[in-house]
Design a protein around this motif. Structure first.
Motif, short mmCIF file in Angstrom:
data_model
loop_
_atom_site.label_atom_id
_atom_site.label_comp_id
_atom_site.label_asym_id
_atom_site.label_seq_id
_atom_site.Cartn_x
_atom_site.Cartn_y
_atom_site.Cartn_z
N GLU A 193 43.05 34.66 33.76
CA GLU A 193 41.78 34.58 34.15
C GLU A 193 41.71 35.08 35.69
OE1 GLU A 193 38.88 33.44 32.69
OE2 GLU A 193 40.24 33.16 30.73
N LEU A 194 40.67 35.71 36.01
CA LEU A 194 40.49 36.19 37.43
C LEU A 194 39.64 35.30 38.14
CD1 LEU A 194 40.37 40.31 36.89
CD2 LEU A 194 42.15 38.88 37.64
N ASP A 195 39.41 35.52 39.48
CA ASP A 195 38.56 34.58 40.27
C ASP A 195 37.33 34.84 39.99
OD1 ASP A 195 39.57 36.56 41.81
OD2 ASP A 195 38.75 36.00 43.56
N GLU A 196 36.18 33.86 40.04
CA GLU A 196 34.93 34.35 40.05
C GLU A 196 34.32 34.93 41.13
OE1 GLU A 196 32.70 33.85 37.22
OE2 GLU A 196 34.87 33.32 36.24
N THR A 197 33.03 35.96 41.04
CA THR A 197 32.48 36.25 42.26
C THR A 197 31.21 36.40 41.87
OG1 THR A 197 32.53 38.72 41.31
CG2 THR A 197 34.40 37.83 42.64
N GLN A 198 30.17 36.76 42.88
CA GLN A 198 28.75 36.58 42.59
C GLN A 198 28.42 37.75 41.77
OE1 GLN A 198 26.36 37.23 46.06
NE2 GLN A 198 24.59 37.28 45.17
N ARG A 199 28.93 38.77 41.55
CA ARG A 199 28.81 40.03 40.82
C ARG A 199 29.27 39.67 39.39
NH1 ARG A 199 29.50 46.39 42.02
NH2 ARG A 199 28.75 47.05 39.97
N GLY A 200 30.38 39.22 39.31
CA GLY A 200 31.22 38.93 38.04
C GLY A 200 31.50 40.33 37.23
N THR A 201 30.99 40.58 36.17
CA THR A 201 31.60 41.50 35.22
C THR A 201 30.34 42.50 35.31
OG1 THR A 201 30.84 40.25 33.27
CG2 THR A 201 33.05 40.08 33.88
N GLY A 202 29.41 42.34 35.91
CA GLY A 202 28.10 43.33 36.15
C GLY A 202 28.68 44.78 36.27
N GLY A 203 28.16 45.72 35.44
CA GLY A 203 28.83 46.91 35.90
C GLY A 203 27.81 47.85 36.41
#
Length: 146
Positions: free
Chosen positions: A129-139
């Motif tokens: 798993e990768l750490d969470e961010t505000q953007r996440g997986t949004g491309g």
């Protein structure tokens, strides 16, 4: 890096140069004996007659020149050239033209610019798993507007 070590490989080659003290890139010039046509939809490889010795931990990135791109539609065919620190051969630039009429490169004309920058090469570590961010997986286009 104290100095950029350059070897001229052709009689008509010009050393890379910065136009002003504020220029980030070194201009690269066409080391050709006769004009070369750059056509729409084709790639024309232009030699610079220059080889460089980069220090370990750096890379030279070859970009288009804004004047050629905006005025004449001439851009590097691969968008950005990557010159690795262990490469000692001649730097050539593959150019293409985005305009119907094409463009003729003249001997000695500045055709690209080269930036020397540090490069990071950390070891790869696989993760479940990768750490969470505000953007996440949004491309593409997912962040909206400012």
């Amino acid at each position: 890096m104290d100095k950029l070590k350059v070897k001229l490989l052709r009689e008509n080659a010009k050393a890379p140069c910065r136009a002003t003290d504020g220029s980030a890139g070194y201009d690269l010039s066409a080391a050709i004996a006769e004009p070369a046509e750059v056509s729409r939809g084709k790639i024309t490889v232009i030699p610079t007659g220059v080889a460089v010795a980069l220090e370990s931990g750096t890379v030279a990135l070859v970009f288009g020149r804004s004047g050629l791109g905006f005025r004449h539609g001439v851009v590097p065919a691969n968008a950005v050239g990557v010159i690795d620190s262990d490469y000692r051969g001649e730097i050539s630039v593959g150019l293409t033209c985005q305009l119907e009429e094409g463009y003729t490169v003249q001997p000695g004309e500045r055709i690209a610019q080269m930036l020397v920058v540090p490069v990071l090469t950390p070891p790869v570590e696989l993760q479940e798993e990768l750490d969470e961010t505000q953007r996440g997986t949004g491309g593409f286009g997912s962040t909206g507007r400012c």
